[in-house]
Structures are given as structure tokens and as C-alpha cells.
Design an enzyme around this catalytic site. Structure first.
Site, PDB file in Angstrom:
ATOM      1  N   LYS A 129       0.839  -1.205   0.000  1.00  0.00           N
ATOM      2  CA  LYS A 129       0.000   0.000   0.000  1.00  0.00           C
ATOM      3  C   LYS A 129       0.876   1.258   0.000  1.00  0.00           C
ATOM      4  O   LYS A 129       2.080   1.174   0.272  1.00  0.00           O
ATOM      5  CB  LYS A 129      -0.930  -0.029   1.213  1.00  0.00           C
ATOM      6  CG  LYS A 129      -0.199  -0.055   2.553  1.00  0.00           C
ATOM      7  CD  LYS A 129      -1.135  -0.417   3.708  1.00  0.00           C
ATOM      8  CE  LYS A 129      -0.389  -0.411   5.031  1.00  0.00           C
ATOM      9  NZ  LYS A 129      -1.239  -0.903   6.140  1.00  0.00           N
ATOM     10  N   ARG A 176     -10.743  -0.300  14.265  1.00  0.00           N
ATOM     11  CA  ARG A 176     -10.548   0.506  13.070  1.00  0.00           C
ATOM     12  C   ARG A 176     -11.484  -0.041  12.002  1.00  0.00           C
ATOM     13  O   ARG A 176     -12.535   0.504  11.766  1.00  0.00           O
ATOM     14  CB  ARG A 176      -9.081   0.493  12.638  1.00  0.00           C
ATOM     15  CG  ARG A 176      -8.791   1.425  11.467  1.00  0.00           C
ATOM     16  CD  ARG A 176      -7.307   1.526  11.153  1.00  0.00           C
ATOM     17  NE  ARG A 176      -6.709   0.262  10.726  1.00  0.00           N
ATOM     18  CZ  ARG A 176      -5.465   0.136  10.261  1.00  0.00           C
ATOM     19  NH1 ARG A 176      -4.676   1.192  10.164  1.00  0.00           N
ATOM     20  NH2 ARG A 176      -4.999  -1.046   9.895  1.00  0.00           N
ATOM     21  N   TYR A 209      15.559  30.051  10.562  1.00  0.00           N
ATOM     22  CA  TYR A 209      14.363  30.777  11.005  1.00  0.00           C
ATOM     23  C   TYR A 209      14.289  30.895  12.523  1.00  0.00           C
ATOM     24  O   TYR A 209      14.630  29.947  13.247  1.00  0.00           O
ATOM     25  CB  TYR A 209      13.103  30.031  10.544  1.00  0.00           C
ATOM     26  CG  TYR A 209      12.785  30.234   9.087  1.00  0.00           C
ATOM     27  CD1 TYR A 209      12.508  31.503   8.568  1.00  0.00           C
ATOM     28  CD2 TYR A 209      12.751  29.143   8.222  1.00  0.00           C
ATOM     29  CE1 TYR A 209      12.210  31.669   7.223  1.00  0.00           C
ATOM     30  CE2 TYR A 209      12.445  29.301   6.879  1.00  0.00           C
ATOM     31  CZ  TYR A 209      12.174  30.572   6.379  1.00  0.00           C
ATOM     32  OH  TYR A 209      11.881  30.728   5.062  1.00  0.00           O
ATOM     33  N   MET A 247      11.659  24.478   4.337  1.00  0.00           N
ATOM     34  CA  MET A 247      10.898  23.726   3.334  1.00  0.00           C
ATOM     35  C   MET A 247      11.787  22.961   2.363  1.00  0.00           C
ATOM     36  O   MET A 247      11.539  21.796   2.054  1.00  0.00           O
ATOM     37  CB  MET A 247       9.974  24.668   2.553  1.00  0.00           C
ATOM     38  CG  MET A 247       9.059  23.931   1.598  1.00  0.00           C
ATOM     39  SD  MET A 247       8.108  25.022   0.543  1.00  0.00           S
ATOM     40  CE  MET A 247       6.954  25.719   1.716  1.00  0.00           C
TER      41      MET A 247
HETATM   42  C1  LIG Z   1      -0.475  -1.791   6.893  1.00  0.00           C
HETATM   43  C2  LIG Z   1      -1.049  -3.094   7.254  1.00  0.00           C
HETATM   44  C3  LIG Z   1      -0.221  -4.236   7.293  1.00  0.00           C
HETATM   45  C4  LIG Z   1       1.283  -4.165   7.179  1.00  0.00           C
HETATM   46  O1  LIG Z   1       1.792  -3.672   8.382  1.00  0.00           O
HETATM   47  P1  LIG Z   1       3.358  -3.566   8.697  1.00  0.00           P
HETATM   48  O2  LIG Z   1       3.408  -3.146  10.112  1.00  0.00           O
HETATM   49  O3  LIG Z   1       3.874  -2.516   7.773  1.00  0.00           O
HETATM   50  O4  LIG Z   1       3.966  -4.873   8.440  1.00  0.00           O
HETATM   51  C5  LIG Z   1      -0.825  -5.450   7.506  1.00  0.00           C
HETATM   52  N1  LIG Z   1      -2.170  -5.548   7.685  1.00  0.00           N
HETATM   53  C6  LIG Z   1      -2.982  -4.472   7.691  1.00  0.00           C
HETATM   54  C7  LIG Z   1      -4.438  -4.652   7.918  1.00  0.00           C
HETATM   55  C8  LIG Z   1      -2.446  -3.201   7.486  1.00  0.00           C
HETATM   56  O5  LIG Z   1      -3.250  -2.133   7.511  1.00  0.00           O
END
Ligand SMILES: *Cc1c(COP(=O)(O)O)cnc(C)c1O
Length: 387
Positions: free
Chosen positions: A49, A146, A268, A327
């Protein structure tokens, strides 16, 4: 980094880039094989992802596929659509499930929605009743709050004989909240809840663990693990040595080296006063590139808590950030590096094999995940090919 015979030489634009990232696909493949062994009897999937945690889903996806991964996880459908080109016959799970109106992207690209809620479940059942059989996965919440069906709803569904035959889950999934802390009692609690669900859906594969959970004992492996961060070389578990190979080297070019006198201020807010005559290297990386403002040496809220700022690495030396990160630029103190060893045009490693990403992240009060996924668009990328 080790040279591979398959390496594509870096382009001129990479060699001259103000900001560049070298991505070692061999290390990525090696990390996946490591997680595959770590998964014991379970298959190791691969989480790609957020553009493979900022490294590029095309190259990372293809590398992981070539290494043997056949179960991929993305967050949203367009990521799955891109990945499909590089992983032609893999199973691609979409973790946020589906929205009404997006079902075609699942059918056209053979993506598997991870059903995340009662609404998604109802919509999916109507959809497959019309369209015909299509695999899905079911996320059951075991304490994260979640995504996922509640335990009660999932158990009800398991015993509901009226559910349509075209509803065919291929995977039960849940997510651990505290796997980065092996001593947390949450792990065992969620494990027990997940076992209850699994028993109710006999014959369907199960997946509980992301990277950190895969490092817990084999009870947490089930049929399929879901490593993400470990593949990209950053740390998954707190307080233990990270066994993964670094995958990314991020480097910023020095625009100029300047001398400044004791008593002068830097950046800054004039928030940093030099306590000695100094040589300062102005590097072409800033918070717009994911080099977070909280990495500043002085002058931001987090720094005033007493933590020291981040450091870069050049010519065998760790060089601290001085004053506020801006930046587009960051100022490093190179006074302690021999004068001849640092010049305008040289590169400072902001993180990589010599400057672990998690050490840098800790200085900003964050984690390697955020540093990686914040890498901005200005990084010129060069991929070291995997064999
Ligand atoms: C992002 C995610 C993972 C991977 O998690 P890592 O800690 O990066 O290995 C696995 N399962 C779900 C549901 C996630 O949201």
C-alpha cells in the site's frame, strides 16, 4: 551497496540530482525471503500500500512477485489496478474494502475486497448475487476498533444458513494493535478472539499478523502473514535489533558550505546560537521532502523538550542538524569533518545504511513508516535491480 550484474547504471539526472534515493531491490527481495522463513509454515504475503511505502509499487511489486510473493495487500482499489500489471496471477487484497460504484474495478482487475463493515457486507452480497461468484476476504475486529465486522456479527454470519452461495470468503483477517510490544497482553487477547472466529468459519484461510506479529511466536502465523514495513528494511518491533537489510539510501546534495562565527544564529527564528566558529553545509532537503520539521536541531516544539535533533552522514562522520529545518533546505554542522572531505556538490546521507531510518525517525518523535511514506516527489529514484 553490493553491485548486481543486472544493475542498470544511474542516469545523469540521478548523478546530478539535488535529492536522490537509491532503492536496493535485491535487499527488498532478500527481506521478503527472510519474512517468508520467519512465517514458518504460513505463506508470507506482501503489503504494498501507499506506493509500496513510498518506494514505488511498480518496481517493488514486480520484485516481490519475482521473489515468490503471490498474496498482495493494497489499501485502495487504484493501487490494486496498478499492481495487477506487475503481478498477473497473484491474489490482490484491498484492505479498505469497497465503495458502492467501485465494484467494476474489482471485477475488471480481479481484486479481492476485504469486507470491512456491515454496510460493505450487505452491498457485496447484493453485488455477487447479481454478478456471480467472486472471492472476498472478511475483516473481523478483535480489538483494534478501526475496520472489521464485530465479533458478534461475524459469529452470526458464520451460522447464517441463508447467506447466498455466491458469497465466498477466501480469507479471514484481523489486525493486531500492539504486536510491536511483544509483552503487551493485547496480543494474547486478540489471538484468542481470532481463534474463536476462525473455528466458526472452518475451512477458510486466516491471517492475523503484519510484520511485528510475524516476529511473535508461531501461534500468530495462521495461514498467511502480511509483512509490510519489514520488507522495506525499517523496524517493526520496539527495543530489539532490526534484522532487516536497509532498502533505501536517501541523499541530499550540498548547495554550499559556509563559515559562521560563534555567537551567530542559524535559520528561522534565530533559534540556534552557535557556541563555536562553525562550518555549515546547506543541503537540498527540507520538510517538503519528508525531512520533517521536528528533525530540527533547535527551535521547534519537540526540540524544546530536550531531545537532540537528527544527524546526517558524510565522509565517515555523523553531522547534526542545526537550527530549524526549512521547506527546501536543512543546515548540517560539518565543523568536525576534515575541511577537504566536504564540499559543495557532495551528498549527505539523510538516512540509509549508515544512518538508520528508525534512528532518524525517533529524533522526530515518529516511526520509519512515516519517514518512508513522506518521501516527496522531488527525490530522483534509482533502482538497483534484483537478480
Ligand atoms: C499496513 C497493514 C499491514 C502491514 O503492516 P506492517 O506493520 O507494515 O507490516 C498489515 N495488515 C494491515 C491490515 C495493514 O493495515
Amino acid at each position: 551497496m553490493p553491485k548486481s550484474p543486472f544493475e542498470i547504471p544511474p542516469s545523469d539526472s540521478f548523478l546530478n540530482a539535488p535529492l536522490r534515493a537509491t532503492i536496493d531491490l535485491q535487499a527488498l527481495a532478500d527481506n521478503w525471503r527472510f519474512m517468508s522463513r520467519q512465517s514458518g509454515k504460513a505463506r508470507a504475503g506482501a503489503v504494498v500500500k501507499a506506493d509500496a511505502y513510498g518506494l514505488g509499487i511498480e518496481d517493488a511489486g514486480q520484485t516481490l512477485y519475482n521473489a515468490g510473493a503471490r498474496d498482495f495487500f493494497v489499501a485502495v482499489p487504484p493501487e490494486g489496478e496498478t499492481l495487477r500489471i506487475y503481478a498477473p496471477d497473484a491474489r490482490i487484497f484491498v484492505l479498505s474494502g469497497l465503495w458502492e460504484g467501485m465494484e467494476d474495478i474489482f471485477f475488471d482487475n480481479d481484486l479481492v475486497p476485504v469486507i470491512a463493515s456491515e454496510e460493505q457486507l450487505a452491498f457485496w452480497m447484493r453485488t455477487v448475487a447479481e454478478h456471480g461468484d467472486h472471492p472476498c476476504a472478511m475483516h473481523v475486529d478483535t480489538g483494534f476498533n478501526r475496520l472489521g465486522l464485530s465479533m458478534e456479527d461475524a459469529l452470526y454470519l458464520a451460522s447464517d444458513v441463508s447467506r447466498p452461495a455466491s458469497f465466498s470468503p477466501v480469507l479471514l483477517l484481523s489486525h493486531l494493535a500492539c504486536a510491536d510490544d511483544p509483552a503487551s497482553p493485547m496480543n494474547q487477547k486478540q489471538l484468542e478472539a481470532f481463534r474463536t472466529i476462525r473455528a466458526a468459519f472452518e475451512g477458510i484461510e486466516a491471517s492475523l499478523s503484519a510484520s511485528a506479529g510475524t516476529f511473535l511466536d508461531s501461534d500468530y502465523h495462521f495461514d498467511l502473514t502480511r509483512p509490510g514495513i519489514s520488507l522495506y528494511g525499517a523496524e517493526a518491533v520496539n527495543g530489539v535489533a532490526n534484522p532487516m537489510k536497509p532498502v533505501v539510501k536517501a541523499e541530499a546534495r550540498i548547495i554550499q558550505v559556509r563559515n559562521a562565527k560563534a555567537g551567530e544564529t542559524v535559520s528561522y527564528g534565530a533559534a540556534c546560537t552557535l557556541n563555536r566558529d562553525s562550518r555549515l553545509a546547506i543541503a537540498s532537503v527540507g520538510y517538503a521532502d519528508g525531512y520533517l520539521r521536528n528533525l530540527s536541531g533547535h527551535g521547534v516544539a519537540l526540540r524544546n523538550t530536550g531531545l537532540s535533533g537528527a544527524s546526517g552522514f558524510i565522509a565517515g562522520h555523523k553531522v547534526p542538524v542545526v537550527g530549524r529545518v526549512t521547506m527546501d533546505m536543512t543546515i548540517f554542522d560539518v565543523t568536525d569533518v576534515p575541511e577537504k572531505a566536504v564540499s559543495a556538490g557532495d551528498y549527505i546521507e539523510v538516512f540509509g545504511p549508515n544512518m538508520p531510518i528508525d534512528d532518524v525517525a525517533r529524533n522526530a518523535g515518529t516511526i520509519g513508516y512515516e519517514m518512508l511514506t513522506s518521501l516527496g516527489l522531488r527525490y530522483e529514484r534509482h533502482y538497483l535491480e534484483a537478480e
